[in-house]
Design an enzyme around this catalytic site. Structure first.
Site, PDB file in Angstrom:
ATOM      1  N   CYS A  50      15.102  38.878  20.399  1.00  0.00           N
ATOM      2  CA  CYS A  50      15.725  37.555  20.628  1.00  0.00           C
ATOM      3  C   CYS A  50      15.251  36.709  19.606  1.00  0.00           C
ATOM      4  O   CYS A  50      14.228  36.764  19.217  1.00  0.00           O
ATOM      5  CB  CYS A  50      15.159  36.992  21.989  1.00  0.00           C
ATOM      6  SG  CYS A  50      15.939  35.433  22.423  1.00  0.00           S
ATOM      7  N   ASP A  51      16.220  35.896  19.134  1.00  0.00           N
ATOM      8  CA  ASP A  51      16.136  34.773  18.058  1.00  0.00           C
ATOM      9  C   ASP A  51      16.154  33.346  18.393  1.00  0.00           C
ATOM     10  O   ASP A  51      16.566  32.576  17.645  1.00  0.00           O
ATOM     11  CB  ASP A  51      17.108  35.256  16.890  1.00  0.00           C
ATOM     12  CG  ASP A  51      18.387  35.182  17.313  1.00  0.00           C
ATOM     13  OD1 ASP A  51      18.665  34.791  18.675  1.00  0.00           O
ATOM     14  OD2 ASP A  51      19.504  35.355  16.314  1.00  0.00           O
ATOM     15  N   THR A  52      16.195  33.149  19.737  1.00  0.00           N
ATOM     16  CA  THR A  52      16.470  31.629  20.655  1.00  0.00           C
ATOM     17  C   THR A  52      15.250  31.065  20.903  1.00  0.00           C
ATOM     18  O   THR A  52      14.431  31.990  21.537  1.00  0.00           O
ATOM     19  CB  THR A  52      17.431  32.050  21.321  1.00  0.00           C
ATOM     20  OG1 THR A  52      18.569  32.694  20.847  1.00  0.00           O
ATOM     21  CG2 THR A  52      17.867  30.590  21.897  1.00  0.00           C
ATOM     22  N   CYS A  85      13.667  33.148  30.907  1.00  0.00           N
ATOM     23  CA  CYS A  85      14.550  34.333  30.625  1.00  0.00           C
ATOM     24  C   CYS A  85      13.550  35.338  31.584  1.00  0.00           C
ATOM     25  O   CYS A  85      12.510  35.295  31.513  1.00  0.00           O
ATOM     26  CB  CYS A  85      14.658  34.878  29.207  1.00  0.00           C
ATOM     27  SG  CYS A  85      15.632  36.393  29.148  1.00  0.00           S
ATOM     28  N   PHE A  97      26.937  23.097  24.271  1.00  0.00           N
ATOM     29  CA  PHE A  97      25.953  24.174  24.682  1.00  0.00           C
ATOM     30  C   PHE A  97      24.776  23.687  25.627  1.00  0.00           C
ATOM     31  O   PHE A  97      24.174  22.456  25.215  1.00  0.00           O
ATOM     32  CB  PHE A  97      25.114  24.811  23.454  1.00  0.00           C
ATOM     33  CG  PHE A  97      26.039  25.966  22.822  1.00  0.00           C
ATOM     34  CD1 PHE A  97      25.628  27.255  22.914  1.00  0.00           C
ATOM     35  CD2 PHE A  97      27.258  25.797  22.110  1.00  0.00           C
ATOM     36  CE1 PHE A  97      26.362  28.176  22.565  1.00  0.00           C
ATOM     37  CE2 PHE A  97      27.869  26.965  21.870  1.00  0.00           C
ATOM     38  CZ  PHE A  97      27.564  28.150  21.837  1.00  0.00           C
ATOM     39  N   HIS A 134      27.760  30.606  13.200  1.00  0.00           N
ATOM     40  CA  HIS A 134      26.779  29.303  13.157  1.00  0.00           C
ATOM     41  C   HIS A 134      25.801  29.437  11.924  1.00  0.00           C
ATOM     42  O   HIS A 134      25.308  28.281  11.298  1.00  0.00           O
ATOM     43  CB  HIS A 134      26.415  28.766  14.173  1.00  0.00           C
ATOM     44  CG  HIS A 134      25.706  30.119  15.222  1.00  0.00           C
ATOM     45  ND1 HIS A 134      26.415  31.034  15.483  1.00  0.00           N
ATOM     46  CD2 HIS A 134      24.196  30.225  15.219  1.00  0.00           C
ATOM     47  CE1 HIS A 134      25.454  31.995  15.795  1.00  0.00           C
ATOM     48  NE2 HIS A 134      24.320  31.280  15.802  1.00  0.00           N
ATOM     49  N   CYS A 164      13.327  42.722  26.020  1.00  0.00           N
ATOM     50  CA  CYS A 164      14.154  42.548  24.957  1.00  0.00           C
ATOM     51  C   CYS A 164      13.179  41.866  23.708  1.00  0.00           C
ATOM     52  O   CYS A 164      12.599  40.643  23.958  1.00  0.00           O
ATOM     53  CB  CYS A 164      15.121  41.362  25.200  1.00  0.00           C
ATOM     54  SG  CYS A 164      16.058  40.862  23.994  1.00  0.00           S
ATOM     55  N   GLU A 178      26.936  32.774  29.096  1.00  0.00           N
ATOM     56  CA  GLU A 178      26.424  33.992  28.249  1.00  0.00           C
ATOM     57  C   GLU A 178      25.037  34.648  29.221  1.00  0.00           C
ATOM     58  O   GLU A 178      24.076  34.074  29.253  1.00  0.00           O
ATOM     59  CB  GLU A 178      25.907  33.784  26.925  1.00  0.00           C
ATOM     60  CG  GLU A 178      27.189  33.337  26.051  1.00  0.00           C
ATOM     61  CD  GLU A 178      26.946  32.615  24.571  1.00  0.00           C
ATOM     62  OE1 GLU A 178      25.981  32.639  24.423  1.00  0.00           O
ATOM     63  OE2 GLU A 178      27.991  32.437  23.834  1.00  0.00           O
TER      64      GLU A 178
END
Length: 211
Positions: free
Chosen positions: A49-51, A31, A25, A205, A46, A117
């Site tokens: 988002c969990d990143t 973003c 990755f 994951h 958004c 992605e």
């Protein structure tokens, strides 16, 4: 052009059509739908988002001065003792703010199949091997064709039926994470059963406790 990368790591793809496939990755920083700062989440396009895609301080992250430099960093994360097809997932944030044709060529030169992605608001360059669109409500999606559409569900203002006119091989619903994850999973399951074009994608994951 230099590239700002949050982190580079080797793991199994946890979502969608390639679930379970070994991959490197490459998470790009930045973003266009959210700054990544919690103070700005309420005003973001958004909000779920969990990143963490802010900065370049993650494992393997940094600023890379050239396509070759970044491609070498990604290649170094792939196991040396294997003849299998190399696979890199370019994600973010929004990777298409930085990913360009020169970098795609550098990945290909090192034997990588390149997956991306994207939220679909930026036109992709030619040469992507696997394009996954994850559309967000309230955005202007300019990507209308690709390999995989993965919709986080449920989203107010983003009905799955709104995307069925796009040209993708696979259509996935992925339950929105958070305190209501169990209810969202049940709702996504019911929708897939009622609309068999859609398949359920789980974040395996997280279930496995891997990156």
């Amino acid at each position: 052009m230099s590239y700002a990368v949050k982190e580079i790591f080797y793991t199994l793809q946890g979502e969608g059509a390639h679930t379970g496939r070994p991959a490197v990755f490459c998470r790009f920083a930045g973003c266009n739908l959210w700054t990544g700062r919690e103070a700005d989440r309420a005003d973001a396009t958004c909000r779920f988002c969990d990143t963490d895609f802010v900065g370049t301080d993650g494992p393997g992250g940094g600023r890379f001065a050239s396509p070759a430099e970044l491609a070498e960093a990604v290649a170094s994360a792939w196991p040396a003792d294997t003849d299998s097809r190399r696979f890199v997932v370019c994600t973010g944030g929004e990777p298409l703010l930085q990913l360009d044709t020169r970098l795609l060529l550098a990945f290909h030169d090192r034997g990588f199949e390149v997956a991306v992605e994207t939220n679909g608001t930026v036109e992709p360059p030619d040469g992507i091997d696997w394009l996954c669109l994850s559309p967000k409500a309230g955005t202007d999606v300019v990507v209308d064709t690709g390999d995989e559409l993965k919709l986080v569900f449920p989203q107010a203002g983003a009905d799955p039926a709104d995307f069925e006119g796009l040209r993708f091989q696979h259509y996935f619903l992925q339950p929105m994470d958070g305190p209501a994850r169990e209810a969202h999973t049940a709702a996504a399951l019911r929708y897939c059963l009622d609309h068999p074009r859609w398949r359920l994608s789980l974040q395996t994951h997280k279930l496995l406790g891997i990156p």
